[in-house]
Write a protein that holds these residues in place. Structure first.
Motif, mmCIF file in Angstrom:
data_model
loop_
_atom_site.group_PDB
_atom_site.id
_atom_site.type_symbol
_atom_site.label_atom_id
_atom_site.label_comp_id
_atom_site.label_asym_id
_atom_site.label_seq_id
_atom_site.Cartn_x
_atom_site.Cartn_y
_atom_site.Cartn_z
ATOM 1 N N LYS A 52 4.276 -5.168 -10.046
ATOM 2 C CA LYS A 52 4.519 -4.713 -8.670
ATOM 3 C C LYS A 52 3.227 -4.480 -7.900
ATOM 4 N N SER A 53 2.223 -3.941 -8.550
ATOM 5 C CA SER A 53 0.973 -3.673 -7.831
ATOM 6 C C SER A 53 0.297 -4.972 -7.392
ATOM 7 N N ALA A 54 0.437 -6.030 -8.159
ATOM 8 C CA ALA A 54 -0.135 -7.328 -7.783
ATOM 9 C C ALA A 54 0.647 -7.976 -6.644
ATOM 10 N N MET A 55 1.912 -7.586 -6.498
ATOM 11 C CA MET A 55 2.782 -8.192 -5.480
ATOM 12 C C MET A 55 2.536 -7.637 -4.084
ATOM 13 N N GLY A 56 2.127 -6.380 -3.994
ATOM 14 C CA GLY A 56 1.892 -5.785 -2.687
ATOM 15 C C GLY A 56 3.167 -5.627 -1.877
ATOM 16 N N LYS A 101 5.993 -16.893 9.467
ATOM 17 C CA LYS A 101 4.729 -16.408 8.918
ATOM 18 C C LYS A 101 5.045 -15.400 7.819
ATOM 19 N N TRP A 102 4.219 -15.392 6.789
ATOM 20 C CA TRP A 102 4.320 -14.362 5.757
ATOM 21 C C TRP A 102 3.033 -13.548 5.759
ATOM 22 N N ASN A 103 3.174 -12.290 5.451
ATOM 23 C CA ASN A 103 2.034 -11.376 5.344
ATOM 24 C C ASN A 103 2.209 -10.561 4.081
ATOM 25 N N LEU A 104 1.113 -10.388 3.375
ATOM 26 C CA LEU A 104 1.127 -9.613 2.144
ATOM 27 C C LEU A 104 0.054 -8.542 2.245
ATOM 28 N N LYS A 105 0.448 -7.299 2.071
ATOM 29 C CA LYS A 105 -0.506 -6.190 2.081
ATOM 30 C C LYS A 105 -0.804 -5.806 0.643
ATOM 31 N N LEU A 106 -2.034 -6.042 0.246
ATOM 32 C CA LEU A 106 -2.495 -5.689 -1.082
ATOM 33 C C LEU A 106 -3.535 -4.578 -0.961
ATOM 34 N N ASP A 124 -6.806 -6.725 -0.137
ATOM 35 C CA ASP A 124 -6.754 -7.920 0.709
ATOM 36 C C ASP A 124 -5.424 -7.948 1.464
ATOM 37 N N ASN A 125 -5.374 -8.737 2.509
ATOM 38 C CA ASN A 125 -4.136 -8.950 3.268
ATOM 39 C C ASN A 125 -3.945 -10.435 3.530
ATOM 40 N N PRO A 126 -3.617 -11.206 2.482
ATOM 41 C CA PRO A 126 -3.419 -12.640 2.699
ATOM 42 C C PRO A 126 -2.203 -12.885 3.584
ATOM 43 N N ASN A 127 -2.223 -14.016 4.269
ATOM 44 C CA ASN A 127 -1.096 -14.382 5.127
ATOM 45 C C ASN A 127 -1.085 -15.889 5.291
ATOM 46 N N GLY A 128 -0.011 -16.400 5.796
ATOM 47 C CA GLY A 128 0.119 -17.831 6.002
ATOM 48 C C GLY A 128 1.428 -18.152 6.683
ATOM 49 N N HIS A 129 1.797 -19.400 6.612
ATOM 50 C CA HIS A 129 3.026 -19.891 7.236
ATOM 51 C C HIS A 129 3.938 -20.504 6.183
#
Length: 140
Positions: A81-85, A107-112, A115-120
């Motif tokens: 779960k911690s890796a999933m953000g 768009k997807w956004n991931l809060k870690l 880092d805060n990776p994102n994309g489409h």
């Protein structure tokens, strides 16, 4: 002529009701995926995908075929779960391609933590019986 117009309006009305019902169902699949992801439950997240070897996932490492292989890839990349953000989606386009296929672009956004990776993403949904499932996912 009036009768034909009347029936055309009735058909249009029921067609739009069906479309909105389908759109709501598709949006619900995506909302459920976000909820499952944020709970750290990849198996639950994968319920939105077609349980078939014909499922196609296109990501940064190329093509993946099959529901199980897609799940295995997620488990490798996000082992806990911690890796999933925290995941969120922003839906840009949700529209029918035909009676049994819809496309979703967003768009997807991931809060870690670091880092805060994102994309489409571009998804193709297919109606299978009473369910809508993702049959193709191109995420970058």
């Amino acid at each position: 002529m009036r009768i034909a117009l009347f029936f055309a309006l009735i058909l249009f009305h029921f067609s739009s009701i069906s479309q909105s019902t389908d759109e709501r169902a598709i949006r619900e699949v995506l909302a459920q995926q976000v909820e499952c992801w944020n709970e750290g439950d990849l198996e639950c997240f994968m319920e939105g995908y077609w349980k078939s070897e014909q499922l196609v996932f296109i990501g940064s490492k190329g093509l993946t075929y099959g529901w199980q292989q897609t799940l295995d890839n997620y488990k490798k990349r996000y082992p806990d779960k911690s890796a999933m953000g925290i995941l969120s989606f922003e839906l840009i386009i949700v529209e029918p391609l035909s009676e049994d296929f819809w496309t979703v672009i967003g768009k997807w956004n991931l809060k870690l933590n670091s880092d805060n990776p994102n994309g489409h993403f571009s998804l193709i949904f297919r109606r299978l019986g009473d369910e809508w499932v993702i049959v193709s996912d191109h995420s970058s």
